[in-house]
Design a protein around this motif. Structure first.
Motif, mmCIF file in Angstrom:
data_model
loop_
_atom_site.group_PDB
_atom_site.id
_atom_site.type_symbol
_atom_site.label_atom_id
_atom_site.label_comp_id
_atom_site.label_asym_id
_atom_site.label_seq_id
_atom_site.Cartn_x
_atom_site.Cartn_y
_atom_site.Cartn_z
ATOM 1 N N SER A 32 0.826 -1.206 0.000
ATOM 2 C CA SER A 32 0.000 0.000 0.000
ATOM 3 C C SER A 32 0.860 1.256 0.000
ATOM 4 C CB SER A 32 -0.923 0.028 1.223
ATOM 5 O OG SER A 32 -1.879 -0.993 1.144
ATOM 6 N N VAL A 33 1.930 1.245 0.775
ATOM 7 C CA VAL A 33 2.836 2.389 0.831
ATOM 8 C C VAL A 33 3.508 2.580 -0.532
ATOM 9 C CG1 VAL A 33 4.969 3.286 1.864
ATOM 10 C CG2 VAL A 33 3.231 2.214 3.308
ATOM 11 N N ALA A 34 3.985 1.487 -1.127
ATOM 12 C CA ALA A 34 4.640 1.572 -2.435
ATOM 13 C C ALA A 34 3.661 2.049 -3.507
ATOM 14 C CB ALA A 34 5.222 0.204 -2.809
ATOM 15 N N GLU A 35 2.443 1.545 -3.478
ATOM 16 C CA GLU A 35 1.440 1.962 -4.467
ATOM 17 C C GLU A 35 1.109 3.443 -4.313
ATOM 18 O OE1 GLU A 35 -2.903 0.685 -6.242
ATOM 19 O OE2 GLU A 35 -2.141 -0.333 -4.472
ATOM 20 N N ALA A 36 1.002 3.915 -3.080
ATOM 21 C CA ALA A 36 0.723 5.336 -2.848
ATOM 22 C C ALA A 36 1.835 6.203 -3.431
ATOM 23 C CB ALA A 36 0.550 5.604 -1.354
ATOM 24 N N MET A 37 3.067 5.744 -3.344
ATOM 25 C CA MET A 37 4.175 6.495 -3.926
ATOM 26 C C MET A 37 4.009 6.588 -5.443
ATOM 27 S SD MET A 37 8.284 5.773 -3.986
ATOM 28 C CE MET A 37 8.125 4.394 -5.092
ATOM 29 N N LEU A 38 3.662 5.473 -6.071
ATOM 30 C CA LEU A 38 3.523 5.458 -7.520
ATOM 31 C C LEU A 38 2.363 6.317 -8.007
ATOM 32 C CD1 LEU A 38 4.218 1.690 -8.214
ATOM 33 C CD2 LEU A 38 5.738 3.634 -8.612
ATOM 34 N N GLU A 39 1.389 6.544 -7.154
ATOM 35 C CA GLU A 39 0.249 7.371 -7.538
ATOM 36 C C GLU A 39 0.557 8.860 -7.469
ATOM 37 O OE1 GLU A 39 -2.917 5.995 -5.040
ATOM 38 O OE2 GLU A 39 -3.224 4.188 -6.249
ATOM 39 N N GLN A 40 1.659 9.224 -6.813
ATOM 40 C CA GLN A 40 2.054 10.629 -6.745
ATOM 41 C C GLN A 40 2.560 11.082 -8.116
ATOM 42 O OE1 GLN A 40 1.649 12.444 -3.898
ATOM 43 N NE2 GLN A 40 0.818 10.555 -3.015
ATOM 44 N N LYS A 41 2.290 12.322 -8.459
ATOM 45 C CA LYS A 41 2.801 12.868 -9.708
ATOM 46 C C LYS A 41 4.311 13.085 -9.553
ATOM 47 C CE LYS A 41 2.433 16.730 -12.840
ATOM 48 N NZ LYS A 41 2.212 18.159 -12.903
ATOM 49 N N ALA A 99 7.777 10.597 -4.521
ATOM 50 C CA ALA A 99 8.052 10.485 -3.093
ATOM 51 C C ALA A 99 6.745 10.232 -2.363
ATOM 52 C CB ALA A 99 8.710 11.760 -2.565
ATOM 53 N N ASN A 100 6.813 9.469 -1.287
ATOM 54 C CA ASN A 100 5.638 9.202 -0.472
ATOM 55 C C ASN A 100 5.995 9.456 0.978
ATOM 56 O OD1 ASN A 100 3.098 8.404 0.367
ATOM 57 N ND2 ASN A 100 3.649 6.254 0.458
ATOM 58 N N ILE A 101 5.371 10.453 1.568
ATOM 59 C CA ILE A 101 5.569 10.730 2.989
ATOM 60 C C ILE A 101 4.761 9.699 3.762
ATOM 61 C CG2 ILE A 101 5.204 12.372 4.854
ATOM 62 C CD1 ILE A 101 5.508 14.599 2.753
ATOM 63 N N CYS A 102 5.439 8.987 4.644
ATOM 64 C CA CYS A 102 4.791 7.937 5.436
ATOM 65 C C CYS A 102 4.491 8.458 6.833
ATOM 66 C CB CYS A 102 5.698 6.712 5.526
ATOM 67 S SG CYS A 102 6.037 5.979 3.916
ATOM 68 N N GLY A 134 7.289 -0.176 3.172
ATOM 69 C CA GLY A 134 7.160 0.231 1.775
ATOM 70 C C GLY A 134 8.395 -0.101 0.969
ATOM 71 N N LEU A 135 9.564 0.166 1.533
ATOM 72 C CA LEU A 135 10.799 -0.144 0.822
ATOM 73 C C LEU A 135 10.963 -1.653 0.671
ATOM 74 C CD1 LEU A 135 13.237 1.095 -0.549
ATOM 75 C CD2 LEU A 135 14.470 0.854 1.606
ATOM 76 N N CYS A 136 10.565 -2.418 1.687
ATOM 77 C CA CYS A 136 10.634 -3.884 1.586
ATOM 78 C C CYS A 136 9.731 -4.397 0.475
ATOM 79 C CB CYS A 136 10.251 -4.533 2.914
ATOM 80 S SG CYS A 136 11.483 -4.333 4.204
ATOM 81 N N ALA A 137 8.555 -3.787 0.320
ATOM 82 C CA ALA A 137 7.643 -4.212 -0.750
ATOM 83 C C ALA A 137 8.283 -3.991 -2.102
ATOM 84 C CB ALA A 137 6.324 -3.447 -0.660
ATOM 85 N N VAL A 138 8.967 -2.879 -2.259
ATOM 86 C CA VAL A 138 9.662 -2.588 -3.510
ATOM 87 C C VAL A 138 10.823 -3.559 -3.688
ATOM 88 C CG1 VAL A 138 11.044 -0.884 -4.728
ATOM 89 C CG2 VAL A 138 8.993 -0.167 -3.515
ATOM 90 N N TRP A 149 3.972 -2.603 -12.635
ATOM 91 C CA TRP A 149 3.162 -3.367 -13.578
ATOM 92 C C TRP A 149 2.124 -4.208 -12.822
ATOM 93 C CZ3 TRP A 149 2.534 -8.654 -14.173
ATOM 94 C CH2 TRP A 149 1.808 -9.037 -15.288
ATOM 95 N N ALA A 150 2.550 -4.838 -11.734
ATOM 96 C CA ALA A 150 1.646 -5.686 -10.972
ATOM 97 C C ALA A 150 0.484 -4.876 -10.390
ATOM 98 C CB ALA A 150 2.406 -6.393 -9.848
ATOM 99 N N MET A 151 0.741 -3.626 -10.042
ATOM 100 C CA MET A 151 -0.292 -2.809 -9.419
ATOM 101 C C MET A 151 -1.161 -2.081 -10.434
ATOM 102 S SD MET A 151 1.701 -1.137 -6.282
ATOM 103 C CE MET A 151 2.239 -2.086 -4.895
ATOM 104 N N HIS A 152 -0.591 -1.725 -11.573
ATOM 105 C CA HIS A 152 -1.308 -0.869 -12.512
ATOM 106 C C HIS A 152 -1.532 -1.492 -13.880
ATOM 107 C CE1 HIS A 152 -1.002 2.327 -9.617
ATOM 108 N NE2 HIS A 152 0.267 2.034 -9.483
ATOM 109 N N GLY A 153 -1.055 -2.704 -14.077
ATOM 110 C CA GLY A 153 -1.261 -3.388 -15.361
ATOM 111 C C GLY A 153 -0.413 -2.882 -16.488
#
Length: 156
Positions: free
Chosen positions: A22-31, A124-127, A136-140, A152-156
């Motif tokens: 969830s933390v990693a996905e939130a980072m990717l959603e940031q512009k 960047a994602n402020i946690c 989040g870093l472990c997920a990445v 790719w796994a999160m957004h296809g």
């Protein structure tokens, strides 16, 4: 999801693996923001830096990051408060750790004679906490060298 024995495995949103994703996905959603336009802010978290320029050694990464795609970071990291690795600084709300870490990267790029700071962007994602940053870093990191797999796994 089912296990190897065919039993259904219940989804636990609070499992460390799922929290980290969830933390990693939130980072990717940031512009993505230009690294050259970094403004001071407070927080700890995770970040990815992307290169879009013409420096030939970074060509394969750059090609995947142009036209707003940002699919292949040149660097992924975390920023936690001082002392967090020894159990201190946890929950430090006024930490500038994430800003300071991104600023260090920007300063390194500016020192290079063959790179242009305007060719770099960051997600960047402020946690909320140091532990969420680490999850989040472990997920990445679980996805090996290719951060693109996570995207790719999160957004296809």
């Amino acid at each position: 999801m089912t296990g190897s024995n065919g039993n259904i495995i219940p989804f636990n949103p609070l499992d460390k693996k799922n929290l980290g994703a969830s933390v990693a996905e939130a980072m990717l959603e940031q512009k993505p923001q230009p690294l050259s336009e970094l403004k001071q802010f407070f927080g700890v978290g995770i970040y990815a830096i992307y290169y879009t320029g013409d420096f030939s050694p970074y060509g394969p990464l750059s090609a995947r990051n142009r036209d707003g795609l940002f699919q292949a970071p040149i660097y992924v990291g975390k920023a936690v408060p001082k002392g967090a690795r020894k159990g201190g600084g946890v929950g430090e709300v006024r930490s500038r750790a994430l800003y300071d870490r991104l600023r260090e990267h920007a300063e390194s790029v500016e020192l290079a004679s063959n790179l242009d700071i305007n060719d770099f962007c960051d997600h960047a994602n402020i946690c909320m906490s140091t532990i969420m940053t680490i999850l989040g870093l472990c997920a990445v990191s679980r996805h090996g060298h290719s951060f693109v797999l996570l995207r790719w796994a999160m957004h296809g």
